[in-house]
Design a protein around this motif. Structure first.
Motif, short mmCIF file in Angstrom:
data_model
loop_
_atom_site.label_atom_id
_atom_site.label_comp_id
_atom_site.label_asym_id
_atom_site.label_seq_id
_atom_site.Cartn_x
_atom_site.Cartn_y
_atom_site.Cartn_z
N ASP A 199 17.12 11.43 -43.11
CA ASP A 199 15.97 12.27 -42.78
C ASP A 199 16.35 13.36 -41.80
O ASP A 199 15.98 14.52 -41.95
CB ASP A 199 14.84 11.43 -42.16
CG ASP A 199 14.02 10.75 -43.25
OD1 ASP A 199 14.27 11.07 -44.43
OD2 ASP A 199 13.17 9.91 -42.91
N GLU A 200 17.15 12.96 -40.82
CA GLU A 200 17.60 13.91 -39.80
C GLU A 200 18.45 15.01 -40.45
O GLU A 200 18.33 16.19 -40.12
CB GLU A 200 18.38 13.14 -38.72
CG GLU A 200 18.86 13.99 -37.56
CD GLU A 200 17.74 14.70 -36.81
OE1 GLU A 200 18.03 15.77 -36.26
OE2 GLU A 200 16.58 14.20 -36.80
N MET A 201 19.31 14.58 -41.41
CA MET A 201 20.15 15.55 -42.13
C MET A 201 19.32 16.60 -42.83
O MET A 201 19.58 17.79 -42.74
CB MET A 201 20.98 14.82 -43.20
CG MET A 201 22.28 14.29 -42.69
SD MET A 201 23.15 13.52 -44.07
CE MET A 201 24.18 12.39 -43.16
N ALA B 261 16.76 23.63 -41.08
CA ALA B 261 16.92 24.45 -39.87
C ALA B 261 18.06 25.44 -40.05
O ALA B 261 17.96 26.61 -39.67
CB ALA B 261 17.18 23.55 -38.66
N LEU B 262 19.16 24.97 -40.69
CA LEU B 262 20.30 25.86 -40.91
C LEU B 262 19.96 26.98 -41.89
O LEU B 262 20.33 28.13 -41.68
CB LEU B 262 21.50 25.06 -41.44
CG LEU B 262 22.21 24.19 -40.42
CD1 LEU B 262 23.11 23.17 -41.11
CD2 LEU B 262 23.03 25.05 -39.46
N ARG C 167 30.45 14.65 -41.26
CA ARG C 167 30.42 14.47 -39.81
C ARG C 167 29.82 13.12 -39.43
O ARG C 167 30.25 12.49 -38.48
CB ARG C 167 29.59 15.59 -39.17
CG ARG C 167 30.44 16.57 -38.39
CD ARG C 167 29.61 17.64 -37.79
NE ARG C 167 28.63 17.12 -36.85
CZ ARG C 167 27.65 17.85 -36.33
NH1 ARG C 167 27.51 19.10 -36.68
NH2 ARG C 167 26.80 17.33 -35.48
N GLY C 168 28.83 12.72 -40.21
CA GLY C 168 28.22 11.40 -40.05
C GLY C 168 27.45 11.24 -38.76
O GLY C 168 27.25 12.20 -37.99
N GLY C 169 26.95 10.05 -38.54
CA GLY C 169 26.28 9.73 -37.28
C GLY C 169 24.81 10.06 -37.23
O GLY C 169 24.17 9.82 -36.21
N ILE C 170 24.25 10.62 -38.32
CA ILE C 170 22.81 10.86 -38.29
C ILE C 170 22.17 10.33 -39.58
O ILE C 170 22.84 10.20 -40.60
CB ILE C 170 22.46 12.36 -38.10
CG1 ILE C 170 23.24 13.24 -39.09
CG2 ILE C 170 22.69 12.81 -36.68
CD1 ILE C 170 22.78 14.68 -39.11
N SER C 171 20.87 10.08 -39.50
CA SER C 171 20.16 9.50 -40.65
C SER C 171 19.92 10.56 -41.72
O SER C 171 20.02 11.76 -41.47
CB SER C 171 18.82 8.95 -40.19
OG SER C 171 17.97 10.02 -39.83
#
Lengths: 326, 269
Positions: free
Chosen positions: B126-128, B134-135, B120-124
């Motif tokens: 660390d954020e991933m 969380a998932l 999906r991309g678009g996030i860093s």
């Protein structure tokens, strides 16, 4: 009536990758009357498949029977010589497994596969064996017996393949059939059909059966008695009406997991199902006390201290739970 | 509620070789039409070979339909250009029967759930990682399972993992192809509860392909019954199952294993 199979205090363990022994069955005892259908109910890790393979000594190489006895028609199979066992397996005690497509030879016609079983155990001539094969097919497939005998496994449906395995299993006139999840890969209508075939064979041939499953609802109306396994132990053993009136906390909780569905007045549609928390895997079992204690809704102090024994709560109905200790 | 998926006259033909060596046509879907409301559950039931799994594969864009339309929010996924279809794909995700076969056996949980986020991309990075944990929490997997391989998880945990992986794509529709059938009864109940919980929280739409009518009756709002590639009966779940009109539905209902049942008569067939 004398029992055809008597299992006494059977203990089985497997050696894991680190060379440690892990118990899979910890003292399982029961008996099987001639012509009786015993339903063995258990989830993953309960030891139900270990039980099937241990009874005829077909455990995986890292598995070992450490204690107990399996008396078949008076003879202890655990002490039997390899030649004797070979005679008994497939002859006097036969096995049916879950996946018929894996159990059948892919490039051999169905008829030939049943013939081979007879030939391996029989002494009579070829034409007598051919005739016997024909009779068995006629019994298991009242319609189209000849076409199916000529077919290769891939030309048959799942239900038909399972019937070919059944034909192999009854070929030599066994007194016991061990069936491990024989209907798990079939759809419900075929499942019912196969259960019907088993009932018919029981009536016609008087063969006793150990039917292993994880689905309690399959046993209703089918099994004569029910044995519930949890963590390698018998937690409940009794007549088929146990399915309607379970006594052990595990059996009760397990049956509530099944949606009552339509027509039933149980849990409402889309309501949370009363699932049992936690896992039933062997690694999650406590080292001391009752195996079910960590997940049990009715646990008491004593459950953590020692292991319960099977207690009779009614005639022919026993439960291993301290709740029923007098 | 509004319609989220609209299937119109869907046809799927397979060519296969017959024993005589010639080509033969197999009509797996023979003009299937139905609608699914947003946030609801549609159960598709039928015997083996009725076409229900082909339908699942077509809905998930894993098989191309021979003709017909599948409308998702005003766009026909059978007709749009490949580039656009690729953008629509994350919205319809599939959960398979056997999680052991649908997860990479050599990847750890963390990598399995990270992959869709990378796509999906678009996030860093660390954020991933934060999103993965969380998932896992969302599907009820303890954080330490992140380091485990699929073979070290139980059947129920693997199915939770498969659900966490698709949730990473924030799908609107989940196709559940016999997603509970391979699990033990007590685990089926756990996963069914998780699915209902997620539906309530995220408003997801489910197409639940199953031969377990008991579970279908519990989870579904609507039921369609398939036979020979066609929909033969359709309606509100409780009505279809309580008063089945078609012979095939009656047969399916009668075959549902129930804990309270009178003795089975031996079948002579």
């Amino acid at each position: 009536m004398a029992s055809v199979l008597e299992v006494q205090e059977l203990h089985v363990s497997y050696r894991d990758g680190e060379g440690e022994e892990r118990a899979a069955l910890a003292g399982v005892s029961f008996d099987l009357a001639p012509g009786e259908i015993l339903g063995v109910l258990g989830e993953s890790g309960s030891g139900k498949s270990t039980l099937a393979t241990a009874l005829v000594r077909l455990l995986a190489v890292n598995g070992q029977i450490t204690r107990g006895a399996v008396l078949f028609e008076g003879k202890n199979l655990l002490r039997a010589a390899p030649e004797e066992l070979r005679e008994i397996r497939g002859g006097r005690i036969s096995l049916i497994f879950q996946e018929p497509s894996l159990a059948l030879h892919p490039t051999m016609r169905a008829g030939e596969q049943v013939y081979q079983v007879l030939a391996a155990h029989g002494t009579s001539g070829k034409s007598a064996l051919r005739e016997k094969t024909r009779q068995i097919f006629a019994m298991v497939f009242p319609e189209e017996a000849e076409r199916i005998a000529r077919s290769y496994p891939h030309e048959l449906s799942g239900g038909q393949r399972q019937r070919v395995l059944i034909a192999q299993a009854v070929a030599c006139g066994p007194s016991v059939i061990l069936a491990d999840e024989p209907t798990a890969s079939l759809d419900p209508t075929t499942q019912m059909e196969i259960l019907g075939v088993f009932r018919t064979l029981r009536e016609k041939l008087g063969v006793a059966m150990i039917f292993i499953t994880h689905n309690p609802a399959l046993l209703a109306g089918f099994a004569d008695r029910v044995l519930v396994l949890y963590g390698g132990r018998v937690v409940e053993l009794g007549p088929a009406k146990v399915l309607g009136e379970p006594r052990h906390p595990y059996t009760k909780a397990l049956f509530q997991c099944v949606p009552a569905g339509f027509g039933g007045n149980g849990n409402a549609r889309k309501a949370r199902l009363p699932a049992i928390a936690g896992e039933s895997s062997v690694s999650a079992l406590p080292l001391k006390g009752c195996a079910y204690e960590p997940r049990c809704a009715e646990r008491m102090d004593v459950c953590r201290e020692r292991e319960p024994e099977l207690l009779s709560v009614n005639e022919g109905h026993s439960v291993s739970c301290f709740k029923y200790e007098k | 509620m509004q319609t989220l998926i609209k299937v119109e006259n869907l046809v799927k033909r397979y060519a296969r070789r017959n024993p005589a060596g010639g080509q033969e046509e197999l009509l797996a879907l023979d003009g299937v039409s139905f609608e699914v409301l947003a946030g609801s559950t549609l159960a598709v039931v039928g015997e083996s070979g009725s076409g229900k799994s082909t339908l699942a594969l077509c809905l998930a864009c894993l098989e191309e339909a021979t003709s017909g339309s599948i409308w998702l929010e005003g766009k026909d996924i059978c007709k749009v250009a490949e580039k656009e279809r690729r953008e629509m794909r994350p919205q319809i995700q599939m959960i398979f029967q056997d999680p052991a076969n649908s997860l990479n056996p050599r990847w750890r949980t963390l990598e399995i759930v990270t992959e869709p986020l990378v796509l999906r991309g678009g996030i860093s990075r660390d954020e991933m990682k934060k999103q993965v944990y969380a998932l896992l929490g969302r599907v009820g997997l303890p954080a330490e399972t992140a380091k485990r391989l699929p073979c070290e998880l139980s059947g129920g945990q693997r199915q939770r993992l498969a659900i966490a992986r698709v949730l990473a794509l924030e799908p609107k529709v989940l196709i559940l192809d016999e997603a509970l059938s391979a699990l033990d009864c007590s685990v089926q109940a756990q996963i069914a509860n998780l699915l209902m919980e997620l539906q309530g929280a995220l408003g997801m739409t489910y197409v639940f392909i199953t031969h377990d009518l008991g579970m279908a009756a519990h989870l579904a709002d609507e039921i369609v019954v398939m036979n020979g590639g066609r929909i033969v009966e359709r309606g509100r779940a409780e009505e279809v199952l309580r008063e089945p009109r078609e012979e095939i539905t009656r047969r399916l209902v009668a075959a549902v294993p129930r804990l309270t049942r009178s003795p089975l008569a031996p079948i002579g067939r």
